[in-house]
Design an enzyme around this catalytic site. Structure first.
Site, PDB file in Angstrom:
ATOM      1  N   GLY A   1       0.816  -1.217   0.000  1.00  0.00           N
ATOM      2  CA  GLY A   1       0.000   0.000   0.000  1.00  0.00           C
ATOM      3  C   GLY A   1       0.845   1.261   0.000  1.00  0.00           C
ATOM      4  N   CYS A   2       1.908   1.250   0.773  1.00  0.00           N
ATOM      5  CA  CYS A   2       2.783   2.426   0.861  1.00  0.00           C
ATOM      6  C   CYS A   2       3.546   2.635  -0.445  1.00  0.00           C
ATOM      7  CB  CYS A   2       3.737   2.289   2.038  1.00  0.00           C
ATOM      8  SG  CYS A   2       2.862   2.235   3.619  1.00  0.00           S
ATOM      9  N   THR A   3       3.922   1.550  -1.093  1.00  0.00           N
ATOM     10  CA  THR A   3       4.595   1.654  -2.381  1.00  0.00           C
ATOM     11  C   THR A   3       3.639   2.223  -3.427  1.00  0.00           C
ATOM     12  OG1 THR A   3       6.099  -0.156  -1.855  1.00  0.00           O
ATOM     13  CG2 THR A   3       5.788   0.353  -4.192  1.00  0.00           C
TER      14      THR A   3
ATOM     15  N   ALA B   1       3.220   5.991  -2.707  1.00  0.00           N
ATOM     16  CA  ALA B   1       4.419   6.749  -3.069  1.00  0.00           C
ATOM     17  C   ALA B   1       4.559   6.854  -4.586  1.00  0.00           C
ATOM     18  CB  ALA B   1       5.656   6.097  -2.454  1.00  0.00           C
TER      19      ALA B   1
END
Length: 156
Positions: free
Chosen positions: A44-46, A49
């Site tokens: 999710g963070c990738t 970003a």
């Protein structure tokens, strides 16, 4: 101190992925997209970003800078940036003090376990340093576009 819409956003000082120490107040005169995320290199963070990366020029066009904040150390931020060619700064909030100030450090529940961690949140700070908008419990899909649209409609 807690954040409040229309009020001055809490200033802070954190180490950045470029090796410098940055303050929120360093960006006065620009709109700031301050986004808190749980952990580098996670799916999710990738995705989040990379969405910010893919829209980076559009944010620059509306005089906005993007700052990502997580509890990860600088070394991990640098690997994350290199792997995904991120064109914006990531800030290391290892003691999660800034996340606490912004109310992004919360009790989370996952697979029946409770723990403290980052709640994915984005704060839009206007050119005068005031909190213009906030998104909490962010769902990644469509979020970056919504933040960009908000700036276009309200701050540019």
């Amino acid at each position: 101190m807690t954040v409040e819409l229309g009020k001055q956003a809490p200033d802070f000082e954190l180490k950045a992925s470029n090796g410098e120490t940055v303050k929120l107040s360093d960006f006065r005169g620009k709109n700031v997209v301050l986004y808190f995320y749980p952990k580098d290199m996670t799916p999710g963070c990738t995705n989040e970003a990379c969405d910010f990366r893919d829209h980076h020029e559009s944010f620059a066009d509306v005089d906005a800078v993007i700052l990502g904040v997580s509890p990860d150390p600088l070394e991990r931020h640098k690997k994350f940036i290199d792997k995904h060619e991120l064109p914006f700064l990531l800030l290391a909030d290892e003691d999660h003090k800034v996340a606490e100030e912004y109310g992004a450090w919360t009790l989370k529940k996952n697979f029946g376990k409770e723990y403290m961690g980052i709640e994915r949140s984005t704060f839009l700070i206007d050119k005068e340093g005031n909190l213009a908008h906030e998104w909490r419990k962010v769902r990644v899909k469509g979020h970056v576009e919504a933040a960009l649209e908000y700036i276009r409609e309200n701050l540019s």
